[in-house]
Design a protein around this motif. Sequence first.
Motif, PDB file in Angstrom:
ATOM      1  N   LEU A 215     -15.272  24.521  -0.608  1.00  0.00           N
ATOM      2  CA  LEU A 215     -13.779  24.310  -0.463  1.00  0.00           C
ATOM      3  C   LEU A 215     -13.471  22.684  -0.479  1.00  0.00           C
ATOM      4  N   ALA A 216     -14.411  21.833  -0.164  1.00  0.00           N
ATOM      5  CA  ALA A 216     -14.165  20.331  -0.464  1.00  0.00           C
ATOM      6  C   ALA A 216     -14.051  20.153  -1.836  1.00  0.00           C
TER       7      ALA A 216
ATOM      8  N   MET B 252       1.024  -1.070  -0.110  1.00  0.00           N
ATOM      9  CA  MET B 252      -0.200   0.047   0.034  1.00  0.00           C
ATOM     10  C   MET B 252       1.097   1.287  -0.165  1.00  0.00           C
ATOM     11  N   ARG B 253       0.366   2.201  -0.702  1.00  0.00           N
ATOM     12  CA  ARG B 253       1.118   3.447  -0.807  1.00  0.00           C
ATOM     13  C   ARG B 253       0.391   4.748  -0.194  1.00  0.00           C
ATOM     14  N   ILE B 254       1.026   5.430   0.455  1.00  0.00           N
ATOM     15  CA  ILE B 254       0.173   6.812   1.109  1.00  0.00           C
ATOM     16  C   ILE B 254       1.089   7.896   0.457  1.00  0.00           C
ATOM     17  N   PHE B 255       0.336   8.764  -0.299  1.00  0.00           N
ATOM     18  CA  PHE B 255       0.512  10.030  -0.746  1.00  0.00           C
ATOM     19  C   PHE B 255       0.197  11.177  -0.106  1.00  0.00           C
ATOM     20  N   VAL B 256       0.914  12.134   0.535  1.00  0.00           N
ATOM     21  CA  VAL B 256       0.393  13.292   1.401  1.00  0.00           C
ATOM     22  C   VAL B 256       0.644  14.503   0.347  1.00  0.00           C
ATOM     23  N   ALA B 257      -0.348  15.152  -0.228  1.00  0.00           N
ATOM     24  CA  ALA B 257      -0.077  16.239  -1.229  1.00  0.00           C
ATOM     25  C   ALA B 257       0.793  17.201  -0.573  1.00  0.00           C
ATOM     26  N   ASP B 258       1.569  18.010  -1.188  1.00  0.00           N
ATOM     27  CA  ASP B 258       2.403  18.944  -0.789  1.00  0.00           C
ATOM     28  C   ASP B 258       2.315  20.148  -1.733  1.00  0.00           C
ATOM     29  N   HIS B 259       1.406  21.118  -1.388  1.00  0.00           N
ATOM     30  CA  HIS B 259       1.112  22.166  -2.257  1.00  0.00           C
ATOM     31  C   HIS B 259       0.411  23.290  -1.398  1.00  0.00           C
ATOM     32  N   PRO B 260       0.806  24.357  -1.888  1.00  0.00           N
ATOM     33  CA  PRO B 260       0.215  25.602  -0.800  1.00  0.00           C
ATOM     34  C   PRO B 260      -1.033  25.838  -1.107  1.00  0.00           C
ATOM     35  N   LEU B 261      -1.773  25.593  -2.128  1.00  0.00           N
ATOM     36  CA  LEU B 261      -2.978  25.582  -2.251  1.00  0.00           C
ATOM     37  C   LEU B 261      -3.811  24.528  -1.595  1.00  0.00           C
ATOM     38  N   VAL B 262      -3.350  23.411  -1.551  1.00  0.00           N
ATOM     39  CA  VAL B 262      -3.957  22.287  -0.837  1.00  0.00           C
ATOM     40  C   VAL B 262      -3.905  22.601   0.790  1.00  0.00           C
ATOM     41  N   ALA B 263      -2.678  23.367   1.073  1.00  0.00           N
ATOM     42  CA  ALA B 263      -2.882  23.428   2.716  1.00  0.00           C
ATOM     43  C   ALA B 263      -3.637  24.717   2.882  1.00  0.00           C
TER      44      ALA B 263
END
Length: 213
Positions: A31-32, A1-12
């Motif tokens: 927003l969602a 299984m792979r976990i990807f945590v998005a790293d983007h200023p708009l996501v944050a």
Amino acid sequence: MRIFVADHPLVAHKLTALRDERTDSPTFRQLADELVTLLAYEATRDVRTEPFTVRTPVAEATGVKLATPKPLVVPILRAGLGMLEGMMRLLPTAEVGFLGMVRDENTLTASTYAQRLPDDLSGRQCYVLDPMLATGGTLGAAANFLIERGADHITAICLLAAPEGVARLEQDLADTSVPVTVVTAAMDERLNEKGYIVPGLGDAGDRLYGVVD
């Protein structure tokens, strides 16, 4: 299984607004929707394509189109419905199935109460929409349900995840060879005694649609 945590200023930025207890339901839904579209961009990196040739005003060009069978998007009711439009905006030709699952608040285990899915999912890529990977029971049950019907590739899109949920999901999927990826906007600290993500954003379904008694 792979976990990807998005790293983007708009996501944050959008996630921060979702966490805010002052954000009302209409704003939360908007927003969602926007956040899911950003996450869907990452989640569909492995979507299957096949070569396709078109003619431009100048010459022929070889590109790609989505392969068949079409991807299947599966929101988990009810909160997953709040993520559907954002996903379909990026993947409008996908088919949609529905899976209704409820968590027992005492045992924290999930059971299926409704489903609208093809009986045979052989060769299908499935994109599961569930806002919160908290205890992991719901998502694990959903993934195994799809795998039993033949799905051979599953990507789950979650607004938030907790380490306990990831560990439970890995345990529930330990016996499968089907690749499973979780794409999320953040990995939070932990679960509280009620099984809610901390700091989290509260109950996603209630914040999307209001409290239904």
